[in-house]
Design a protein around this motif. Sequence first.
Motif, PDB file in Angstrom:
ATOM      1  N   ALA A 137     -13.279  -4.807  14.955  1.00  0.00           N
ATOM      2  CA  ALA A 137     -12.734  -3.732  15.533  1.00  0.00           C
ATOM      3  C   ALA A 137     -11.523  -3.637  16.090  1.00  0.00           C
ATOM      4  N   VAL A 138     -10.367  -4.266  15.424  1.00  0.00           N
ATOM      5  CA  VAL A 138      -9.132  -4.211  15.914  1.00  0.00           C
ATOM      6  C   VAL A 138      -8.559  -3.391  14.873  1.00  0.00           C
ATOM      7  N   GLY A 139      -7.833  -2.229  14.905  1.00  0.00           N
ATOM      8  CA  GLY A 139      -7.876  -1.251  14.233  1.00  0.00           C
ATOM      9  C   GLY A 139      -6.406  -1.204  13.206  1.00  0.00           C
ATOM     10  N   VAL A 140      -6.370  -2.343  12.643  1.00  0.00           N
ATOM     11  CA  VAL A 140      -5.357  -2.668  11.526  1.00  0.00           C
ATOM     12  C   VAL A 140      -5.438  -1.593  10.399  1.00  0.00           C
ATOM     13  N   GLU A 141      -4.461  -0.705  10.237  1.00  0.00           N
ATOM     14  CA  GLU A 141      -4.644   0.290   9.463  1.00  0.00           C
ATOM     15  C   GLU A 141      -3.453   0.101   8.204  1.00  0.00           C
ATOM     16  N   ALA A 142      -2.663  -0.712   8.369  1.00  0.00           N
ATOM     17  CA  ALA A 142      -1.818  -0.952   6.930  1.00  0.00           C
ATOM     18  C   ALA A 142      -0.942  -2.252   7.337  1.00  0.00           C
ATOM     19  N   SER A 143      -0.544  -2.755   6.327  1.00  0.00           N
ATOM     20  CA  SER A 143       0.449  -3.798   6.447  1.00  0.00           C
ATOM     21  C   SER A 143       1.415  -3.650   5.052  1.00  0.00           C
ATOM     22  N   ASN A 144       2.629  -4.500   5.195  1.00  0.00           N
ATOM     23  CA  ASN A 144       3.508  -4.448   4.248  1.00  0.00           C
ATOM     24  C   ASN A 144       4.706  -5.490   4.433  1.00  0.00           C
ATOM     25  N   PRO A 145       5.089  -6.235   3.600  1.00  0.00           N
ATOM     26  CA  PRO A 145       6.356  -6.983   3.740  1.00  0.00           C
ATOM     27  C   PRO A 145       7.381  -6.348   4.298  1.00  0.00           C
ATOM     28  N   GLU A 146       8.069  -6.887   5.575  1.00  0.00           N
ATOM     29  CA  GLU A 146       9.132  -6.530   6.124  1.00  0.00           C
ATOM     30  C   GLU A 146      10.367  -6.695   5.599  1.00  0.00           C
ATOM     31  N   TYR A 147      11.272  -6.272   6.407  1.00  0.00           N
ATOM     32  CA  TYR A 147      12.666  -6.790   6.034  1.00  0.00           C
ATOM     33  C   TYR A 147      13.329  -7.972   6.189  1.00  0.00           C
ATOM     34  N   GLY A 148      12.536  -8.899   6.149  1.00  0.00           N
ATOM     35  CA  GLY A 148      12.950 -10.418   5.892  1.00  0.00           C
ATOM     36  C   GLY A 148      11.903 -11.202   4.992  1.00  0.00           C
ATOM     37  N   GLY A 149      12.596 -11.937   4.341  1.00  0.00           N
ATOM     38  CA  GLY A 149      11.675 -12.723   3.319  1.00  0.00           C
ATOM     39  C   GLY A 149      10.496 -13.339   4.131  1.00  0.00           C
ATOM     40  N   GLY A 150       9.428 -13.142   3.639  1.00  0.00           N
ATOM     41  CA  GLY A 150       8.443 -13.735   4.349  1.00  0.00           C
ATOM     42  C   GLY A 150       7.978 -13.187   5.678  1.00  0.00           C
ATOM     43  N   GLN A 151       8.431 -12.027   5.977  1.00  0.00           N
ATOM     44  CA  GLN A 151       8.206 -11.434   7.127  1.00  0.00           C
ATOM     45  C   GLN A 151       7.285 -10.306   6.875  1.00  0.00           C
ATOM     46  N   PHE A 152       6.317  -9.958   7.878  1.00  0.00           N
ATOM     47  CA  PHE A 152       5.526  -8.845   7.525  1.00  0.00           C
ATOM     48  C   PHE A 152       5.154  -7.798   8.716  1.00  0.00           C
TER      49      PHE A 152
END
Lengths: 413, 395
Positions: A156-171
């Motif tokens: 019940a932790v509402g994670v609703e999306a993810s993506n690689p961010e603007y760093g290598g290995g960053q999310f």
Amino acid sequence: MDERWLDLVWTDLVGRAHVVRTTREACESGPIEVPLARLAGGFAGAASEAGGVVELRPDFATERALPWDPGVSVCVADVYEDDAPSPRCVRSFLQGVAEGAAAESLTIEAAVELEFYLVDPATGRPVYGQVDNYSLSRVEAEPIVTAFRNEMRAMAVGVEASNPEYGGGQFEVNIAHADLLAAADQATLARLFTGVLARRHGLDATYMSKPWTDQSSSGIHVHQSLWKEGRNLFFAPPEQLSEAGRSYLAGLLESVPELALLGSPTPNGFHRRADGSFAPTVAAWATDNRTTAVRAVFGGEGGTRIEHRDGGADCNLYLTMGAQVLAGLDGIARGAEPPPAVTGNAYEQADLPALPRTFVEAYERLRDSELAALLLPAELLGAYLDVLEPEVELAILSSSDWERERYAEVPLR
Amino acid sequence: MTVETSHGPLEWLREAAAAGEVHTVRVSWVDRLGTWRGKRLPVDVFLGSPQRRIGFCDGMIVVDVNCDVIQETPFSNFETGYPDMYLRPRLESLRRVGWSEGEAFVFGSLESHGGEPLGVSPANVLARVLGRLGESGIAVAARLTVCGRLQRAPGEPVALLPDGRGRDEEPPGVLRQAAEGLRRSGVALRSLEAQPDGAFRLALGPSPAAAAAEQAVLAKAALKEVTRPRGLHAVFMTRLPGVAAASELGIELELAGCGGLDTGALWQRLTPLRSLLQPSVNAFKAGPPRRPSGALGEDGLSLRGLAAASEADAATVLAALGAAVGATLEGADGGERAQPEGLAGAATLLDECGWARDWLGEQFVDNAVPLLRHEAAGFAAAVTDWELDRYWSAG
């Protein structure tokens, strides 16, 4: 007898989450005490001089089972001293902010964006090096991120999306909006368990603001809106901020320079501030502009909100979010009017109020701030400044790898 | 296992989620270099509002190959503030990610805050070109052949057996795994060919051009994703050291409703589009585009022998070829142009080509050109291994 283990989670003054394992029965039969240093020890932690104990009181409304650890539940706790909420308990502070709003029939909705790096423990570097923002095929670490999304939702932790961010290995992870305290609780649990889940897959995770000079920094963005009787008080059709929204924004914006230390509790956090870094360097706002500290984002009544973009990923979520909301509400109370929205590149506009560029400057701005003294409980503000005071001196005195590399005439480690 | 084709894709996803077969949906778009980008959403979040627009930083549609933003792209830069662009899912594209357990994907259309299609999105440009050809009664289908090489590291090919396995791999091997995954995703895979030197070819289609472009993206993605966890790399760079043959994207176009076309005139019109067919300095090492051959059939014209760089985005390539076909049929200025010396010269030809701007859109060209020039300038400023080898002891 309930034999499940119960992991109590609380957050110290500098924003670190701590865990103690107990049982519900133990909680109900007597106080769960932990060393005061776990609340007010600062980055020195157990080595600090903060003696004595404090009491943890679980908020059982937050209890949820750990999907990956049968027999264990986790529960967020408040910290008590002398049978009352500790003036140094950041969660109690945020709860007070939410209750203060509720007394006026207001609900604060917040959504938190988290950024972090996954790290290869063998190298101490990001799990991959190439920047690949939003890539779907950068799958080296995806099993961990997938597990993170799924496990968080299962608890019940509402994670609703993810993506690689603007760093290598960053999310980046987006958590659904919720009422203020629940949003902070969920973000705290998500941050805590990122590392747990990463280690189960053989990697480490870090929310440090600027782990590497050559990689993007990690920030925390807090989206916030104010509701009354089911209506978004920030929304004015077709797409603008209401008067209340503008005043809230004005208050929030005015607070950014003086409260910067709340979002960046380490000297490292100030390495984020650089032109073109997508972390703000000036106190400016705009409609959907990523060069500013505050963004107004429109999406109908349900989606109109104000985004505060200044915090580092390692900030104290409860303290930062509570102070932001208080600053916004103060803006409404004063009928404050924001300056004109910035157009163009805020990094290049010299007439805008600069944000502190160093930890020492930010410390002094907060310490001397009349606004902070007005908004924050005196004991909490004092405790926060006290716990960070050693960092001021240490930040000045410490030598870095960068200095050794740049200034040493012989190789030094 | 639930099957996508038994009923609507959304109903399939609901059933697959309920059965525990799908936990994640990739909500996706394709950038100007053919990289598959997007966000991963928990399936219940997606199903809660399947047509909800998802916001992305708009700078990421005009980045270079290293994901670097540049300031010369008028669509997005620090002056525009990198606001959000929005992805509107096209639910008819919803499928299983056949090579990744528990995942589905959906493609979407990129649009502005106000809902206008973004002219910098290759998929939107292809739709624009196909729509205009459609107004002339021409429908375009494509057979694409995706070529690449399997390598362990730069210069370290992985020897492939005829069944698509690496020599040291247990069956089924990465290529077979990718191919079977693509089939599970509904990709029209005609054949898979592997060579002892690590080269591979996946023949796709025929499919309507927009679907063909997306299938090429999926093919590359599948190959990258099944190889990376094994420490291998599916490489689509055009020319590799020590390898005689260039990797290319092979193209055959079926132009239904097209009664004839001067293939020589079409070929000339590929010259100003060369930077879109070969979008890197490395791709230029494959030489200029080949002259296509045409054959009239019952339904229209078949164009064979076309090729672009393997690393190029298929939607961009098909949009460029469609634009060239349309311009040729319209008799737009087809004056003979000398082949450009390099990528910078090719960018200038594109910049100055009126009919390319007309067909592909001003926004697309205005943003493609600075990115191409940026790439050329980067190479011009770089000191290469070849220079070091050749000139290190000079003087």
